[in-house]
Motif scaffolding. Structure first.
Motif, PDB file in Angstrom:
ATOM      1  N   ALA A  11      12.952   1.069   9.117  1.00 46.19           N
ATOM      2  CA  ALA A  11      11.621   0.526   8.860  1.00 46.19           C
ATOM      3  C   ALA A  11      10.909   0.322  10.187  1.00 46.19           C
ATOM      4  N   GLN A  12       9.586   0.336  10.156  1.00 46.17           N
ATOM      5  CA  GLN A  12       8.783   0.049  11.342  1.00 46.17           C
ATOM      6  C   GLN A  12       8.157  -1.333  11.154  1.00 46.17           C
ATOM      7  N   SER A  39       3.744   0.664   2.655  1.00 45.01           N
ATOM      8  CA  SER A  39       3.584  -0.399   3.650  1.00 45.01           C
ATOM      9  C   SER A  39       3.490  -1.756   2.970  1.00 45.01           C
ATOM     10  N   TYR A  40       4.075  -2.754   3.631  1.00 42.96           N
ATOM     11  CA  TYR A  40       3.924  -4.146   3.214  1.00 42.96           C
ATOM     12  C   TYR A  40       3.098  -4.834   4.288  1.00 42.96           C
ATOM     13  N   LEU A  41       1.961  -5.423   3.885  1.00 47.12           N
ATOM     14  CA  LEU A  41       1.027  -6.004   4.836  1.00 47.12           C
ATOM     15  C   LEU A  41       0.879  -7.497   4.586  1.00 47.12           C
ATOM     16  N   GLU A  83       0.842  -1.198   0.000  1.00 45.43           N
ATOM     17  CA  GLU A  83       0.000   0.000   0.000  1.00 45.43           C
ATOM     18  C   GLU A  83       0.874   1.243   0.000  1.00 45.43           C
ATOM     19  N   VAL A 123       2.451  -5.765   9.883  1.00 46.28           N
ATOM     20  CA  VAL A 123       2.653  -4.676   8.934  1.00 46.28           C
ATOM     21  C   VAL A 123       4.088  -4.168   9.042  1.00 46.28           C
ATOM     22  N   ARG A 176       5.113   7.348   2.384  1.00 51.54           N
ATOM     23  CA  ARG A 176       5.249   6.087   3.112  1.00 51.54           C
ATOM     24  C   ARG A 176       4.663   4.957   2.269  1.00 51.54           C
ATOM     25  N   ARG A 185       1.217   5.405   0.530  1.00 49.51           N
ATOM     26  CA  ARG A 185       0.681   6.619   1.151  1.00 49.51           C
ATOM     27  C   ARG A 185       1.546   7.767   0.655  1.00 49.51           C
ATOM     28  N   ARG A 211       6.279  -0.863   7.692  1.00 47.92           N
ATOM     29  CA  ARG A 211       6.135   0.459   7.083  1.00 47.92           C
ATOM     30  C   ARG A 211       7.511   1.035   6.767  1.00 47.92           C
ATOM     31  N   ASP A 250       9.443   4.544   5.286  1.00 47.13           N
ATOM     32  CA  ASP A 250       9.424   5.946   4.874  1.00 47.13           C
ATOM     33  C   ASP A 250      10.447   6.115   3.762  1.00 47.13           C
TER      34      ASP A 250
END
Length: 538
Positions: free
Chosen positions: A97-98, A80-82, A71, A87, A78, A73, A89, A91
């Motif tokens: 990475a988060q 995201s890989y879900l 996804e 998840v 940003r 943003r 995330r 930036d």
């Protein structure tokens, strides 16, 4: 004419990155290609970019390897890989990475070109990403190859028949709990919560105590059914901590004992799958402090030497996707050693525990000095025909079963060319003495090989090429029963993929281990019969 706000146009471009942002031009970083072995199948010609020297892959490639979705943003810059596991995330232009809300350092910043976001390939091998992906991930820069082994929260059932009991084990993740749903006659139904098996499986065990086992995933639940024979006593059900596994263990019932003596026919119903709150803690395993006396005193197997074929500069056969036989052999040998050591009553010796070169004479000398009861040499097969496939096992004989068996022996003995003076032949008198010792053990070697071949036929789902005989040098020097396992054809692209799969290698290990247990059980039964009052030795 309607005018478009420059700010609105900028927001649209950021929110939906497309090839237009790259102006239709190719990415400015050097392109390379890599392959990936994913649970026994190969993906080839995958794109790799070297961004400022750092190997990087697009999130589209990550999605292809591990599933999930991506996804964007754009306004917040940003991506995201879900996945079901959580998840991740990123930036853009950031080196952090988060993952599940926790920061993880990246080898290099995330870069974007067109519709693709590139992350350092090394991120895929971090424990944090592997947790989200529910897989073990390894990267070989030398071979430009990625290995992905899924780690489902509920494993395939593993089953073994010991001289005094039968056992089924299902490894489970740290958040998985279980409940006994029903015990009716000779059938137990258990349910795992917060855990899902990879596939539905029903396995015919049919070892005299356990008839069959079945694992059935249902959303976030998995049902586990064990069907016992009428000869089994009420089974023990426990949770072992290391590795975390549900164990169902059955023994032969005593005089007048029935399966119904073991517990309630209709245990209390399990909580609804959506119910909140933790389940009661399952009963923990109690370490065994006793071992069956007959098993300890009559077992023909006390010291076992496991030889991982090839090693060091001798890579063995090489698969079409670059897999080295020496690496597969070591993984299988170490897995078998771990399983035997876990039983707590075998002395297990590895001829090599790492990537090193040993002469054939050094390997057999290790077994002889240890006064081993059994020598097992682990190899992968190879053939000129890429379609050749299957499992086979050899024992020593001066006369090969056929021309193909003789060719296998010549290939496995070709390492002598690397040995130099350290591997020179023995003198004639010593060779004669060894020949007499070998003849004494040929029958036992043949019996061990037959038991392993039967278990491989039952567990691997591949062609069973059976038991063969040939004059292998590594077996020629051993003064005990000895067998050589050819687990699969590494020169067959499909079987090379299987050999790269941890799940398939575990099946090979289980087949060899189960074959050894069958051999041990038959020998103990024969010795008990021989020494019983009224028996031949009574």
């Amino acid at each position: 004419m309607t005018r478009v706000s420059p700010l609105l146009l900028l927001a649209v471009l950021l929110a939906a990155p497309t090839a237009l942002r790259a102006g239709g031009r190719p990415a400015p970083w050097p392109e390379d290609r890599f392959s990936a072995g994913v649970d026994g199948r190969f993906l080839t010609d995958l794109p790799l970019r070297r961004i400022d020297g750092t190997p990087s892959v697009s999130l589209q490639t990550v999605r292809r390897l591990f599933g999930g979705r991506v996804e964007w943003r754009g306004v917040s810059r940003r991506v995201s890989y879900l996945r079901e596991g959580g998840v991740v995330r990123f930036d853009l232009d950031s080196s952090t990475a988060q993952v599940l809300g926790k920061p993880v350092a990246l080898e290099a910043p995330v870069q974007v070109w067109g519709s693709a976001a590139y992350v350092p390939l090394s991120f895929l091998t971090t424990p944090e990403f592997q947790s989200v992906a529910a897989a073990r991930v390894e990267w070989s820069s030398e071979r430009k190859s990625l290995t992905v082994d899924p780690t489902p929260s509920v494993s395939s059932p593993r089953y073994f028949s010991y001289p005094d009991r039968s056992r089924v084990a299902v490894e489970v993740g740290p958040r998985v709990e279980y409940r006994l749903l029903a015990r009716r006659g000779n059938t137990l139904v258990l349910r795992f919560y917060n855990g899902q098996a990879r596939d539905w499986e029903k396995i015919s065990v049919d070892d005299g105590l356990i008839e069959s086992v079945e694992i059935a995933p249902q959303g976030r639940l998995t049902d586990f059914t064990v069907t016992l024979t009428t000869w089994a006593a009420p089974p023990e059900v426990r949770l072992d901590p290391m590795p975390r596994a549900l164990i169902v263990e059955a023994r032969r019932r005593g005089e007048g004992e029935t399966l119904e003596d073991g517990g309630d026919e209709n245990p209390s119903p399990a909580p609804d799958a959506g119910a909140r709150g933790p389940l009661p803690a399952p009963r923990r395993a109690v370490p065994r402090t006793d071992l069956d006396a007959a098993t300890l005193t009559l077992s023909p197997l006390r010291t076992i030497v496991i030889d991982a074929g090839h090693g060091g500069e001798d890579v063995g056969a090489v698969g079409p996707h670059g897999t080295y036989e020496k690496d597969v052999n070591l993984q299988v040998a170490r897995g078998l050693a771990d399983l035997l050591n876990a039983e707590g009553r075998f002395r297990v010796i590895l001829t090599r525990a790492d990537d090193r070169f040993l002469t054939l004479q050094e390997r057999s000398s290790i077994a002889n000095k240890a006064k081993a009861d059994l020598f097992i040499s682990v190899h992968c097969n190879a053939g000129l025909n890429a379609a050749s496939n299957g499992f086979e096992i050899y024992f020593l004989s001066e006369k090969a079963t056929d021309d193909e068996a003789a060719a296998v022996a010549r290939r496995e003995t070709a390492v002598i060319e690397l040995e130099g003076l350290g591997g020179k032949a023995r003198g004639k008198v010593e060779e004669l003495l060894w020949a007499l010792a070998r003849n004494e053990h040929i029958n036992e070697s043949s019996t061990v090989a037959a038991h392993i071949a039967r278990q491989a036929d039952k567990r691997l789902g591949s062609l069973n090429r059976g038991v063969n005989q040939a004059g292998f040098s590594v077996l020629r020097g051993t003064a005990m029963p000895a067998v050589l396992v050819e687990s699969a054809f590494i020169t067959n692209p499909k079987e090379e993929g299987l050999l790269r799969s941890a799940r398939y290698r575990q099946r090979i290990v289980d087949a060899v281990y189960a074959g050894l247990l069958d051999y041990e059980k038959r020998k103990i039964q024969a010795r008990l019969t021989h020494t019983a009052p009224g028996g031949e030795g009574g």
